[in-house]
Design a protein around this motif. Structure first.
Motif, PDB file in Angstrom:
ATOM      1  N   GLY A 166     -56.367  88.526  58.129  1.00  0.00           N
ATOM      2  CA  GLY A 166     -56.223  87.246  58.121  1.00  0.00           C
ATOM      3  C   GLY A 166     -54.670  86.817  58.841  1.00  0.00           C
ATOM      4  O   GLY A 166     -54.590  85.798  59.598  1.00  0.00           O
ATOM      5  N   ILE A 167     -53.677  87.556  58.405  1.00  0.00           N
ATOM      6  CA  ILE A 167     -52.129  87.138  58.707  1.00  0.00           C
ATOM      7  C   ILE A 167     -52.189  87.292  60.319  1.00  0.00           C
ATOM      8  O   ILE A 167     -51.350  86.746  60.906  1.00  0.00           O
ATOM      9  CB  ILE A 167     -51.165  87.906  57.908  1.00  0.00           C
ATOM     10  CG1 ILE A 167     -51.274  87.382  56.458  1.00  0.00           C
ATOM     11  CG2 ILE A 167     -49.851  87.834  58.433  1.00  0.00           C
ATOM     12  CD1 ILE A 167     -50.254  88.113  55.447  1.00  0.00           C
ATOM     13  N   CYS A 168     -52.597  88.596  60.593  1.00  0.00           N
ATOM     14  CA  CYS A 168     -52.621  88.879  62.114  1.00  0.00           C
ATOM     15  C   CYS A 168     -53.206  87.723  62.964  1.00  0.00           C
ATOM     16  O   CYS A 168     -52.675  87.140  63.911  1.00  0.00           O
ATOM     17  CB  CYS A 168     -53.250  90.098  62.630  1.00  0.00           C
ATOM     18  SG  CYS A 168     -52.341  91.521  62.221  1.00  0.00           S
ATOM     19  N   HIS A 169     -54.517  87.245  62.588  1.00  0.00           N
ATOM     20  CA  HIS A 169     -55.175  86.008  63.201  1.00  0.00           C
ATOM     21  C   HIS A 169     -54.277  84.845  63.042  1.00  0.00           C
ATOM     22  O   HIS A 169     -54.153  84.187  64.049  1.00  0.00           O
ATOM     23  CB  HIS A 169     -56.336  85.913  62.501  1.00  0.00           C
ATOM     24  CG  HIS A 169     -57.314  85.059  63.352  1.00  0.00           C
ATOM     25  ND1 HIS A 169     -57.014  83.634  63.243  1.00  0.00           N
ATOM     26  CD2 HIS A 169     -58.269  85.206  64.171  1.00  0.00           C
ATOM     27  CE1 HIS A 169     -58.046  83.032  64.023  1.00  0.00           C
ATOM     28  NE2 HIS A 169     -58.978  84.004  64.700  1.00  0.00           N
ATOM     29  N   SER A 170     -53.681  84.420  61.842  1.00  0.00           N
ATOM     30  CA  SER A 170     -52.788  83.259  61.826  1.00  0.00           C
ATOM     31  C   SER A 170     -51.699  83.300  62.812  1.00  0.00           C
ATOM     32  O   SER A 170     -51.376  82.355  63.497  1.00  0.00           O
ATOM     33  CB  SER A 170     -52.362  83.238  60.137  1.00  0.00           C
ATOM     34  OG  SER A 170     -53.441  82.812  59.599  1.00  0.00           O
ATOM     35  N   VAL A 171     -51.005  84.487  62.841  1.00  0.00           N
ATOM     36  CA  VAL A 171     -49.514  84.579  63.506  1.00  0.00           C
ATOM     37  C   VAL A 171     -49.960  84.778  65.111  1.00  0.00           C
ATOM     38  O   VAL A 171     -49.350  83.941  65.921  1.00  0.00           O
ATOM     39  CB  VAL A 171     -48.945  85.981  63.095  1.00  0.00           C
ATOM     40  CG1 VAL A 171     -47.671  86.027  64.002  1.00  0.00           C
ATOM     41  CG2 VAL A 171     -48.346  85.542  61.618  1.00  0.00           C
TER      42      VAL A 171
END
Length: 198
Positions: A166-171
């Protein structure tokens, strides 16, 4: 004869998944129809519904396959750089996944923050897949020293893998926060250590 039929079914399922992946990456899930998937796979549209209930169903099956493949590659990375600490091996896995998504943002975009543990808990407990057998042993060994149950460790591990995706997608896709993923790794790894250590 039964083996031939089973093999043909597996081939059709794989063709549908492979075609879906290519189209979803190229156009985005919402811009692809089931008819397009079937045409690309060379399979009649009615046959699609023998394997998947909907486009969302095949998208989840794809995410499950991608998640499993990614877990296998990350576990191979652990084995190449094995440490004595379960927690630090999880950090190695996390680092591998972040680096993988950094080089394959198309797959990350297609997954839409949806890392899926590839098996139910019951299936995980009974799987004969070598990766799952190895993970069960590592989790069981860590349970003996951490005081956590096997189930709790599995849940914590899965939640951390989902958080990373999720964080990879957000960033990387949404550009929020406006940071380089590598600059966020120390904070991410600190959160993982706190979540997995007793």
């Amino acid at each position: 004869m039964a083996n031939v039929i089973l093999q043909k079914k597996q081939e059709k399922r794989k063709k549908l998944l492979d075609s879906s992946y290519e189209l979803f990456v190229e156009k985005g899930i919402s811009n692809v129809s089931i008819a397009e998937i079937c045409q690309k796979a060379g399979i009649a549209k009615g046959t699609f519904y023998l394997y998947y209930a909907s486009k969302e169903d095949i998208a989840r099956a794809l995410n499950r396959r991608i998640s499993f493949t990614l877990m296998q590659k990350a576990y191979d990375e652990i084995n190449r750089n094995r440490k004595d600490s379960f927690v630090e091996n999880v950090i190695t896995m996390a680092d591998f996944i972040i680096n993988y998504f950094s080089t394959d943002t198309e797959t990350l975009k297609m997954m839409r923050k949806d890392f899926i543990f590839p098996l139910t808990v019951d299936d995980f407990d009974n799987s004969r897949n070598p990766l799952m057998i190895s993970l069960r042993k590592e989790i069981s060994d860590y349970a003996q020293v951490s005081g956590f149950s096997n189930h709790e460790i599995l849940f914590r591990l899965y939640s951390q893998l989902s958080m990373i995706a999720g964080i990879c997608h957000s960033v990387m896709i949404d550009h929020f926060p406006d940071s380089d993923i590598n600059s966020l790794k120390p904070s991410l790894f600190d959160m993982i250590r706190k979540a997995i250590r007793p």
